[in-house]
Design a protein around this motif. Structure first.
Motif, PDB file in Angstrom:
ATOM      1  N   ASN A 274       0.824  -1.210   0.000  1.00 14.53           N
ATOM      2  CA  ASN A 274       0.000   0.000   0.000  1.00 14.53           C
ATOM      3  C   ASN A 274       0.861   1.263   0.000  1.00 14.53           C
ATOM      4  N   VAL A 275       1.966   1.213   0.716  1.00 13.64           N
ATOM      5  CA  VAL A 275       2.869   2.369   0.738  1.00 13.64           C
ATOM      6  C   VAL A 275       3.430   2.628  -0.665  1.00 13.64           C
ATOM      7  N   LEU A 276       3.846   1.553  -1.308  1.00 13.25           N
ATOM      8  CA  LEU A 276       4.377   1.696  -2.669  1.00 13.25           C
ATOM      9  C   LEU A 276       3.314   2.231  -3.614  1.00 13.25           C
ATOM     10  N   ASN A 277       2.130   1.671  -3.471  1.00 13.93           N
ATOM     11  CA  ASN A 277       1.038   2.078  -4.351  1.00 13.93           C
ATOM     12  C   ASN A 277       0.695   3.554  -4.145  1.00 13.93           C
ATOM     13  N   GLN A 278       0.695   3.935  -2.906  1.00 14.77           N
ATOM     14  CA  GLN A 278       0.388   5.324  -2.568  1.00 14.77           C
ATOM     15  C   GLN A 278       1.429   6.259  -3.185  1.00 14.77           C
ATOM     16  N   TYR A 279       2.677   5.848  -3.139  1.00  7.10           N
ATOM     17  CA  TYR A 279       3.756   6.654  -3.700  1.00  7.10           C
ATOM     18  C   TYR A 279       3.550   6.817  -5.206  1.00  7.10           C
ATOM     19  N   LEU A 280       3.254   5.712  -5.864  1.00 10.04           N
ATOM     20  CA  LEU A 280       3.031   5.782  -7.316  1.00 10.04           C
ATOM     21  C   LEU A 280       1.835   6.666  -7.648  1.00 10.04           C
ATOM     22  N   ARG A 281       0.785   6.536  -6.860  1.00  8.64           N
ATOM     23  CA  ARG A 281      -0.399   7.350  -7.108  1.00  8.64           C
ATOM     24  C   ARG A 281      -0.065   8.824  -6.977  1.00  8.64           C
ATOM     25  N   GLU A 282       0.765   9.117  -5.986  1.00  5.01           N
ATOM     26  CA  GLU A 282       1.159  10.500  -5.768  1.00  5.01           C
ATOM     27  C   GLU A 282       1.937  11.018  -6.985  1.00  5.01           C
ATOM     28  N   LEU A 283       2.878  10.192  -7.463  1.00  2.96           N
ATOM     29  CA  LEU A 283       3.698  10.603  -8.607  1.00  2.96           C
ATOM     30  C   LEU A 283       2.863  10.756  -9.877  1.00  2.96           C
ATOM     31  N   TYR A 356      -3.493   6.212 -19.355  1.00  4.07           N
ATOM     32  CA  TYR A 356      -4.340   5.406 -18.471  1.00  4.07           C
ATOM     33  C   TYR A 356      -3.424   4.596 -17.565  1.00  4.07           C
ATOM     34  N   SER A 357      -3.582   4.748 -16.273  1.00  2.00           N
ATOM     35  CA  SER A 357      -2.783   3.910 -15.379  1.00  2.00           C
ATOM     36  C   SER A 357      -3.707   2.982 -14.611  1.00  2.00           C
ATOM     37  N   THR A 358      -3.162   1.865 -14.164  1.00  2.00           N
ATOM     38  CA  THR A 358      -3.974   0.914 -13.403  1.00  2.00           C
ATOM     39  C   THR A 358      -3.079   0.033 -12.541  1.00  2.00           C
ATOM     40  N   TYR A 359      -3.692  -0.559 -11.538  1.00  2.00           N
ATOM     41  CA  TYR A 359      -2.974  -1.492 -10.660  1.00  2.00           C
ATOM     42  C   TYR A 359      -3.702  -2.823 -10.603  1.00  2.00           C
ATOM     43  N   ASP A 360      -4.470  -3.114 -11.654  1.00  2.00           N
ATOM     44  CA  ASP A 360      -5.280  -4.333 -11.655  1.00  2.00           C
ATOM     45  C   ASP A 360      -4.421  -5.598 -11.547  1.00  2.00           C
ATOM     46  N   VAL A 361      -5.085  -6.659 -11.112  1.00  2.00           N
ATOM     47  CA  VAL A 361      -4.433  -7.955 -10.953  1.00  2.00           C
ATOM     48  C   VAL A 361      -4.414  -8.695 -12.297  1.00  2.00           C
ATOM     49  N   LEU A 362      -3.292  -9.282 -12.622  1.00  2.00           N
ATOM     50  CA  LEU A 362      -3.156 -10.047 -13.862  1.00  2.00           C
ATOM     51  C   LEU A 362      -2.849 -11.512 -13.528  1.00  2.00           C
ATOM     52  N   HIS A 363      -3.232 -12.382 -14.435  1.00  2.00           N
ATOM     53  CA  HIS A 363      -2.914 -13.806 -14.277  1.00  2.00           C
ATOM     54  C   HIS A 363      -2.215 -14.308 -15.525  1.00  2.00           C
TER      55      HIS A 363
END
Length: 640
Positions: A274-283, A356-363
RNA sequence: GCCAGCGUAGCUCAGAGGUAGAGCACUCGAUUCGUAAUCGAGCGGUCGUGGGUUCAAUUCCCACCGCUGGCUCCA
């Protein structure tokens, strides 16, 4: 009698009779060098010391100090390995035996795989070969002679048949063993002392999975015992920071056999993600549009994208009960769904580049043998982005994305190597399209000024790419970030934007990932920091330790104050001794242990123990401490 | 998917053809402690799963699952 003139590294010139060898030169310079000499570099090319030098040249004698000498050493050690294997298994076919980073390997065709016992025995025989001190003797042979000598070894015959008509065929002999080999080698087997066989592995002949599997033996070799010991020690040390081990020790994630290739994230691991994700979202807050798209799609989408034809074996197909067919698939990539969203609206050239950015789950259905901890999984979360842009925006965008990715790594102190990968054999789109795409991406890459390595044939099936590789603790390189240029998808999905001229135009797409996946990035981070994360990343930033129950209330108050300031703080008021709790905190690599004794409770202070610095404590006021941690967190400082 | 190795308590590991042990962790009790392991007691395993051989298997054999190192592949 004629003579040759050899220019030495110091600029001086030696005159020797024609036909003199490297040995002769070394002896002429001095007895010390003659003893230390291993090979000779002639106009940049490394050769055996015993080989006559036929013309004037710039030369230098290789000794142990020359980094290139290690490769010669390792390749020669591979020959000794083969010598020993042939001694024990006389009919073994001999494959390739190159030097590699830190060592060498050799492939053999044998009726049964090597066992660990075989390895011990082979190594013993190798010691005998070095003790015998056989010279490595080079011999030039013609094709017929080569075929005759290796008549019993189909692998070698295949190699000989591939050599061009004007290639010189050379064979090397060390004692009982003869090998087709280009060389060069050390003067004799007695020069090899510090080596160790490490592992065995199957390896397809010529790296082709349709051909027979050979048995590979890996080993390492060094000039000095200290170097060998040091290397083995480094192997041990890197095992200690292996993310699978540290992940368990620090309680970050787990795996279960019922979900192979998919991580279970504990609370601590989830916090970090979550910390990493938050950082990316901020950037990406200002210039990107974050979106979410479905995980499951009808095959119709994959037929348009080309995945159904080129990528199906990597996709998890899902049964549609109504049709009885496996017509659905979990998405292995986000791109097609992003195209659907792009398509759903009219776009103006004024809005490009559109990201377009996303953090969706891939398989991705990786073959079972490929799975490995967090670095190679079947389910992962990519920090993905698709940029829709005009062709004349490519250079700018690539420069921007490259800076973004490298800048992101820099926050963690990670450095990456860049690779430029071109069209693979299996691909969509015609050659003209690939010509354009490769030229555009390479030009953009050149413009960034970053050094890069060329990887022909390594591109994605839809376009060329720039990969950003980072090494793990045991030296394996993993692709994290990527920038991929795609002219094919816009065609397939009939994507368009309205240009200045009020007519429709085809955009270009860039696929971009920064971390690659949170999973792989976490693996790299864990190993990079050996679990000792900087404050901003640490799942638990501060652990508060009252010395005894008498300070419990003060400690509790401090914990609440820290939490109120946004610090991830916990209270450890267990009835274990302070020593024990300090140890637990250090073992868990908590950045700060905030100790509250009676002095601190009375004075409104806290005795701070910083991770890794031992007993030295910094006593400060509670306000100072809170401010310090908050500042370090906010600035993403690489402390402690 | 292929080759090899491995799978015994939550973790690290012993063990042997006759139905299992240690340390740590965990629980309870005592201890209230000034910076890397306080003491004691207790709990905990159909020895990865299924089949076979055997009077008897966790141990031997086979298959499968998973993990590890390679090969192939790849974020």
């Amino acid at each position: 009698m004629s003579s040759i003139h050899l220019t030495l590294p110091d600029g001086s010139v030696r005159e020797l009779p024609a036909g003199s060898t490297g040995h002769d030169l070394a002896r002429a310079i001095g007895p010390g060098l003659a003893k230390a000499a291993l090979a000779i570099r002639i106009d940049g090319q490394i050769r055996d010391l015993a080989r006559p030098i036929d013309a004037d040249a710039t030369v230098s004698i290789l000794t142990e100090r020359d980094p290139d000498a290690l490769e010669v050493l390792r390749h020669s050690t591979a020959h000794i390995l083969a010598t020993a294997v042939r001694q024990i298994f006389p009919n073994a076919g001999i494959g390739f035996g190159p030097p590699i980073e830190d060592g060498f390997y050799y492939d053999f065709e044998v009726p049964r795989p090597f066992t660990p016992d075989d390895l011990a025995r082979i190594e013993e025989v190798m010691r005998g070969v070095t003790a015998a001190d056989y010279p490595f003797e080079r011999e030039v042979v013609d094709r017929a002679e080569a075929n005759r000598r290796f008549a019993d070894d189909p692998l070698k015959l295949e190699r000989i048949s591939e050599l061009g008509p004007d290639e010189t065929i050379t064979v090397y002999t060390d004692g009982p063993f003869v090998d087709l080999c280009r060389g060069p080698h050390l003067p004799s087997t007695g020069r090899l002392k510090h080596f160790k066989l490490l592992t065995t592995a199957g390896a397809y002949w010529r790296g082709d999975e349709r051909r027979q599997m050979l048995q590979r033996i890996y080993g390492t070799a060094w000039f000095k015992k200290d170097d060998l010991d040091g290397y083995l020690h480094r192997l041990e040390e890197s095992k200690k920071r292996d993310h699978r081990r540290v992940g368990r020790e620090l309680d970050l994630f787990m795996f279960h056999q019922f979900a192979p290739g998919a991580a279970f994230w504990t609370e601590r691991g989830t916090t970090m993600i979550n910390v990493l994700n938050q950082y990316l979202r901020e950037l990406q807050r200002d210039d990107y549009q974050e979106i979410k798209t479905p995980l499951l799609y009808n095959k119709g989408l994959w037929e348009i994208s080309g995945h159904w034809g080129k990528y199906r074996e990597n996709m998890f197909l899902v049964l549609d009960n109504e049709t009885g067919e496996h017509d659905f698939s979990l998405k292995p990539m986000n791109c097609p769904s992003h195209y659907l969203m792009y398509q759903s609206k009219k776009h103006s050239y004024r809005d490009l580049p559109l990201r377009y950015s996303t953090y969706d789950v891939l398989h991705r259905n990786e073959v079972s043998g490929a799975l490995s901890g967090l670095t190679r999984v079947r389910q992962f979360q990519q920090d993905d982005c698709h940029v829709f842009l005009m062709e004349n925006q490519i250079a700018d965008e690539v420069r921007r994305l490259t800076a973004f990715i490298l800048g992101y790594y820099e926050t963690f102190g990670l450095t990456a190597t860049l690779k430029f990968a071109t069209r693979p054999p299996e691909r969509v789109g015609d050659d003209a399209m690939w010509d354009r795409a490769e030229a555009a991406l390479q030009a953009a890459l050149e413009a960034t000024g970053q050094p890069y390595e060329l990887k022909p044939g390594d591109g994605a099936f839809y376009g060329p790419k720039i990969d950003f590789d980072v090494s793990d603790s045991i030296g394996r390189k993993w692709q994290l970030g990527t920038i991929q240029l795609d002219y094919a998808a816009p065609e397939r999905f009939d994507l368009s934007y309205v240009g200045e001229d009020n007519t429709g135009h085809r955009p270009v797409v860039i696929h971009r990932a920064v971390s690659g996946s949170f999973e792989r990035f976490m693996a790299i981070l864990i190993e990079h920091f050996a679990g000792a994360f900087p404050v901003w990343l640490a799942p638990e930033q501060v652990r508060v330790l009252p010395i005894s129950d008498h300070q419990r209330e003060a400690a509790d108050r401090l914990t609440r104050q820290l939490r109120a300031a946004g610090v991830r703080a916990t209270l450890d008021a267990g009835n274990d001794t302070l020593n024990y709790r300090v140890r637990q905190g250090e073992v868990m690599k908590i950045p700060y242990l905030a100790v509250v004794g009676q002095r601190e409770a009375d004075g409104g202070t806290v005795a701070v123990r910083t991770r890794g610095v031992g007993t030295k404590q910094d006593v400060m006021t509670v306000a100072e401490f809170v401010a310090k941690v908050v500042a370090e967190d906010r600035t993403r400082a690489r402390v402690p």
